[in-house]
Motif scaffolding. Structure first.
Motif, PDB file in Angstrom:
ATOM      1  N   ALA A   3       4.388   9.081  -6.725  1.00 27.41           N
ATOM      2  CA  ALA A   3       4.778   8.537  -5.907  1.00 27.41           C
ATOM      3  C   ALA A   3       4.445   8.472  -4.128  1.00 27.41           C
ATOM      4  CB  ALA A   3       6.380   9.503  -5.818  1.00 27.41           C
ATOM      5  N   TYR A   4       4.049   7.750  -3.782  1.00 26.64           N
ATOM      6  CA  TYR A   4       3.610   7.838  -2.350  1.00 26.64           C
ATOM      7  C   TYR A   4       4.957   7.987  -1.037  1.00 26.64           C
ATOM      8  CZ  TYR A   4       0.780   6.366   1.303  1.00 26.64           C
ATOM      9  OH  TYR A   4      -0.245   6.604   2.141  1.00 26.64           O
ATOM     10  N   THR A   5       4.448   8.981  -0.447  1.00 31.46           N
ATOM     11  CA  THR A   5       5.279   9.080   0.628  1.00 31.46           C
ATOM     12  C   THR A   5       4.126   9.517   1.510  1.00 31.46           C
ATOM     13  OG1 THR A   5       5.169  11.696  -0.166  1.00 31.46           O
ATOM     14  CG2 THR A   5       7.140  10.308  -0.851  1.00 31.46           C
ATOM     15  N   GLY A   6       3.167   9.042   1.644  1.00 32.60           N
ATOM     16  CA  GLY A   6       2.436   9.212   3.047  1.00 32.60           C
ATOM     17  C   GLY A   6       0.989  10.520   2.532  1.00 32.60           C
TER      18      GLY A   6
ATOM     19  N   ASN B 237      -0.949  12.126   3.946  1.00 31.09           N
ATOM     20  CA  ASN B 237      -1.112  14.064   3.619  1.00 31.09           C
ATOM     21  C   ASN B 237      -0.076  14.433   2.398  1.00 31.09           C
ATOM     22  OD1 ASN B 237      -2.148  13.410   6.379  1.00 31.09           O
ATOM     23  ND2 ASN B 237      -0.225  13.481   7.560  1.00 31.09           N
ATOM     24  N   GLU B 238       0.746  13.652   1.971  1.00 37.93           N
ATOM     25  CA  GLU B 238       0.925  13.743   0.277  1.00 37.93           C
ATOM     26  C   GLU B 238       0.218  13.872  -1.204  1.00 37.93           C
ATOM     27  OE1 GLU B 238       3.086  16.427   0.576  1.00 37.93           O
ATOM     28  OE2 GLU B 238       3.358  16.043   2.581  1.00 37.93           O
ATOM     29  N   VAL B 239      -0.860  13.054  -0.501  1.00 34.70           N
ATOM     30  CA  VAL B 239      -1.800  12.208  -1.787  1.00 34.70           C
ATOM     31  C   VAL B 239      -2.372  13.625  -2.103  1.00 34.70           C
ATOM     32  CG1 VAL B 239      -3.258  11.399  -2.674  1.00 34.70           C
ATOM     33  CG2 VAL B 239      -2.189  10.608  -1.256  1.00 34.70           C
ATOM     34  N   ARG B 240      -2.027  13.896  -3.808  1.00 33.06           N
ATOM     35  CA  ARG B 240      -1.966  15.141  -4.977  1.00 33.06           C
ATOM     36  C   ARG B 240      -3.415  15.530  -4.402  1.00 33.06           C
ATOM     37  NH1 ARG B 240       2.366  15.855  -9.439  1.00 33.06           N
ATOM     38  NH2 ARG B 240       0.307  17.575  -9.426  1.00 33.06           N
ATOM     39  N   SER B 241      -4.784  14.560  -4.554  1.00 32.73           N
ATOM     40  CA  SER B 241      -5.760  14.586  -4.308  1.00 32.73           C
ATOM     41  C   SER B 241      -6.270  15.415  -3.413  1.00 32.73           C
ATOM     42  CB  SER B 241      -6.935  13.494  -4.714  1.00 32.73           C
ATOM     43  OG  SER B 241      -6.646  12.481  -3.866  1.00 32.73           O
ATOM     44  N   PHE B 242      -5.689  14.917  -2.785  1.00 34.16           N
ATOM     45  CA  PHE B 242      -6.306  14.858  -0.695  1.00 34.16           C
ATOM     46  C   PHE B 242      -5.958  16.252  -0.398  1.00 34.16           C
ATOM     47  CE2 PHE B 242      -7.095  11.209   1.525  1.00 34.16           C
ATOM     48  CZ  PHE B 242      -7.670  10.334   0.459  1.00 34.16           C
TER      49      PHE B 242
ATOM     50  N   TYR C  30      -7.901   8.039  -3.832  1.00 28.00           N
ATOM     51  CA  TYR C  30      -6.479   7.745  -4.656  1.00 28.00           C
ATOM     52  C   TYR C  30      -6.627   5.783  -3.899  1.00 28.00           C
ATOM     53  CZ  TYR C  30      -4.785   7.270   0.033  1.00 28.00           C
ATOM     54  OH  TYR C  30      -3.858   6.315   0.985  1.00 28.00           O
ATOM     55  N   ARG C  31      -5.444   5.509  -4.789  1.00 27.29           N
ATOM     56  CA  ARG C  31      -5.431   4.217  -5.063  1.00 27.29           C
ATOM     57  C   ARG C  31      -4.002   4.029  -4.891  1.00 27.29           C
ATOM     58  NH1 ARG C  31      -5.225  -0.481  -8.018  1.00 27.29           N
ATOM     59  NH2 ARG C  31      -5.471   1.283 -10.244  1.00 27.29           N
ATOM     60  N   LYS C  32      -3.778   3.118  -3.276  1.00 20.12           N
ATOM     61  CA  LYS C  32      -2.390   3.196  -4.094  1.00 20.12           C
ATOM     62  C   LYS C  32      -2.335   1.981  -5.364  1.00 20.12           C
ATOM     63  CE  LYS C  32       0.792   2.354  -0.491  1.00 20.12           C
ATOM     64  NZ  LYS C  32       1.304   2.020   1.140  1.00 20.12           N
ATOM     65  N   THR C  33      -1.341   1.423  -6.080  1.00 20.26           N
ATOM     66  CA  THR C  33      -1.277   0.544  -7.088  1.00 20.26           C
ATOM     67  C   THR C  33      -0.385  -0.004  -6.539  1.00 20.26           C
ATOM     68  OG1 THR C  33       0.229   1.872  -8.532  1.00 20.26           O
ATOM     69  CG2 THR C  33      -2.279   2.186  -8.905  1.00 20.26           C
ATOM     70  N   SER C  34       0.691   0.144  -5.795  1.00 18.17           N
ATOM     71  CA  SER C  34       2.173  -0.894  -4.948  1.00 18.17           C
ATOM     72  C   SER C  34       2.288   0.143  -3.670  1.00 18.17           C
ATOM     73  CB  SER C  34       3.648  -0.863  -6.359  1.00 18.17           C
ATOM     74  OG  SER C  34       3.719   0.698  -6.024  1.00 18.17           O
ATOM     75  N   PRO C  35       3.188  -0.692  -2.578  1.00 12.90           N
ATOM     76  CA  PRO C  35       3.508  -0.025  -1.643  1.00 12.90           C
ATOM     77  C   PRO C  35       3.701   1.128  -1.927  1.00 12.90           C
ATOM     78  CG  PRO C  35       4.675  -2.062  -1.566  1.00 12.90           C
ATOM     79  CD  PRO C  35       3.738  -1.912  -2.843  1.00 12.90           C
ATOM     80  N   LEU C  36       4.341   2.077  -3.204  1.00 11.45           N
ATOM     81  CA  LEU C  36       5.166   3.298  -3.577  1.00 11.45           C
ATOM     82  C   LEU C  36       4.502   4.513  -3.875  1.00 11.45           C
ATOM     83  CD1 LEU C  36       9.675   1.938  -2.904  1.00 11.45           C
ATOM     84  CD2 LEU C  36       7.620   2.823  -1.185  1.00 11.45           C
TER      85      LEU C  36
END
Length: 238
Positions: free
Chosen positions: A80-83, A85-90, A114-120
């Motif tokens: 789940a994309y929540t921003g 700064n919350e991306v696990r790899s970063f 990371y790559r967003k696969t959808s808005p969320l």
């Protein structure tokens, strides 16, 4: 933003790159097929999705973020994309960079993607430098003597004294090279606030004890734990 990261964006992807690799890393580096014969799967521990890489003179490790347990049935590689700064790899890249510059025995981060696969939703991966000639602790449980376990106790105490919480302290995330010991895989790890309760430290130790018992058996865990705790309780310096 820590001083040793560079953000680059292209074609819907974003990467952080350590300055030492600034002129080399591209998004293609996060695709194991890009490496051909220079990528070799890591077989010890984990959920798969990790490869040893050879990039010119550099020995590296590429690891995709993959779910385990019931969540993997829904989506093994998507989160789940929540921003950003919350991306696990970063987050793991930044934590490793901090720990490495603090002089703690961890691998040096190379790049995170990371790559967003959808808005969320997003997928992610990280590349670190490989620690040469190391072996997972899981492969050595029956061989290490008491002094080695005391050294391991001092290692974990060193991280705890720096308020570093490893989210998955187990026998596969400790690497051994002679008398040297390293921690790897800091996904979901963090530096805890100074004012936090010490319960997380106890939880770390209990998780590690369970891992030793699971991998080596109850007899091994009983044999080594006193020596480990002797080292842990006797080391108080970062």
């Amino acid at each position: 933003m820590v001083e040793s990261e560079i953000v680059e964006r292209s074609n819907g992807s974003a990467i952080l790159v350590h300055p030492d690799y600034r002129e080399r890393v591209t998004v293609d580096w996060f695709d194991p097929l890009y490496w051909g014969d220079e990528a070799r799967p890591v077989s010890s521990g984990g959920r798969g999705g990790a490869w040893f890489l050879k990039a010119d003179s550099a020995d590296l490790v590429l690891r995709e973020y993959r779910r385990g347990g019931l969540a993997a049935r829904v989506s093994r590689k998507t989160y789940a994309y929540t921003g950003e700064n919350e991306v696990r790899s970063f987050s793991e890249f930044r934590l490793l960079d901090n720990l490495y510059r603090m002089g703690l025995p961890v691998p040096k981060p190379v790049a995170a993607w990371y790559r967003k696969t959808s808005p969320l939703q997003y997928q992610a991966a990280i590349i670190i430098e490989r620690l040469p000639e190391t072996v997972p602790l899981a492969d050595l449980l029956s061989e290490l003597e008491g002094s080695a376990w005391e050294a391991l106790g001092r290692l974990v105490r060193r991280f705890h004294d720096a308020n570093v919480r490893h989210a998955d302290l187990n026998c596969f995330n400790v690497l051994v090279r002679g008398g040297e010991y390293f921690l790897i895989d800091f996904d979901k790890g963090c530096i805890m606030p100074e004012t936090s309760s010490s319960d997380w430290k106890s939880g770390n130790l209990e998780r590690f004890a369970r891992s030793i018992k699971k991998v080596g058996g109850e007899a091994v865990q009983a044999r080594v734990w006193d020596a480990f705790m002797t080292g842990y309780n006797g080391s108080r310096t970062v």
